[in-house]
Design an enzyme around this catalytic site. Sequence first.
Site, PDB file in Angstrom:
ATOM      1  N   HIS A 192      -5.847   1.826  -3.931  1.00  0.00           N
ATOM      2  CA  HIS A 192      -4.887   1.329  -2.941  1.00  0.00           C
ATOM      3  C   HIS A 192      -4.431  -0.059  -3.341  1.00  0.00           C
ATOM      4  O   HIS A 192      -4.973  -0.665  -4.268  1.00  0.00           O
ATOM      5  CB  HIS A 192      -5.526   1.304  -1.547  1.00  0.00           C
ATOM      6  CG  HIS A 192      -6.734   0.418  -1.450  1.00  0.00           C
ATOM      7  ND1 HIS A 192      -6.752  -0.714  -0.678  1.00  0.00           N
ATOM      8  CD2 HIS A 192      -7.966   0.489  -2.026  1.00  0.00           C
ATOM      9  CE1 HIS A 192      -7.939  -1.295  -0.771  1.00  0.00           C
ATOM     10  NE2 HIS A 192      -8.693  -0.584  -1.592  1.00  0.00           N
ATOM     11  N   HIS A 224      -2.947   1.161   6.998  1.00  0.00           N
ATOM     12  CA  HIS A 224      -3.113   1.037   5.552  1.00  0.00           C
ATOM     13  C   HIS A 224      -3.277   2.445   5.000  1.00  0.00           C
ATOM     14  O   HIS A 224      -3.782   3.328   5.692  1.00  0.00           O
ATOM     15  CB  HIS A 224      -4.346   0.183   5.243  1.00  0.00           C
ATOM     16  CG  HIS A 224      -4.537  -0.119   3.798  1.00  0.00           C
ATOM     17  ND1 HIS A 224      -3.726  -0.985   3.104  1.00  0.00           N
ATOM     18  CD2 HIS A 224      -5.450   0.338   2.903  1.00  0.00           C
ATOM     19  CE1 HIS A 224      -4.149  -1.052   1.850  1.00  0.00           C
ATOM     20  NE2 HIS A 224      -5.184  -0.253   1.699  1.00  0.00           N
ATOM     21  N   CYS A 258       0.815  -1.224   0.000  1.00  0.00           N
ATOM     22  CA  CYS A 258       0.000   0.000   0.000  1.00  0.00           C
ATOM     23  C   CYS A 258       0.845   1.269   0.000  1.00  0.00           C
ATOM     24  O   CYS A 258       0.598   2.186  -0.790  1.00  0.00           O
ATOM     25  CB  CYS A 258      -0.998   0.000   1.153  1.00  0.00           C
ATOM     26  SG  CYS A 258      -0.305   0.072   2.817  1.00  0.00           S
TER      27      CYS A 258
END
Length: 162
Positions: free
Chosen positions: A133, A121, A70
């Site tokens: 993402h 994240h 990510c």
Amino acid sequence: MRQYCANSLILILAVLWLGACASTPAVQYRAQPQQIAYVGNPKARLSQHYNTWAGTPHQMGGLSRRGIDCSGFVYVTYRDVFGIQLPRSTDRLSDIGEEVSLDDVRSGDLLIFKTGFKQRHVGIYLGQGRFIHASSSRGVMSSSIDSEYWSDAYRGSRRVLE
């Protein structure tokens, strides 16, 4: 002999001076990317970039089309789309730029999530409730911030672009 002593003294002083520089405590680095104005619609540029990366598998530490994580996806996207080098870790990304509320996010803003006890994240807001993402389970993808999972995990937004 006198010239030899003078040269030796200069050499010794130079070594001591360089040694003093090496022993200076390291300055704590905190990335604060310069906010820039850029030409072009960020949503269109991000969408085009996403289309080339969609489906790329997740790989922790990866930075290529063979696999990416990510923060790596954010790093590569900002580098390639906006010409900005951001930090490589989610922890550092969550401290950069300016904090903005979810109600005020716009295309290009970073979205920070807490997805586990210690896991974070990060994604990039695209617009109309969607963000892009690199998911650990499905690779590079687009998701809705309004889904139950992502809305519960949401922890903040950061604006890096002016």
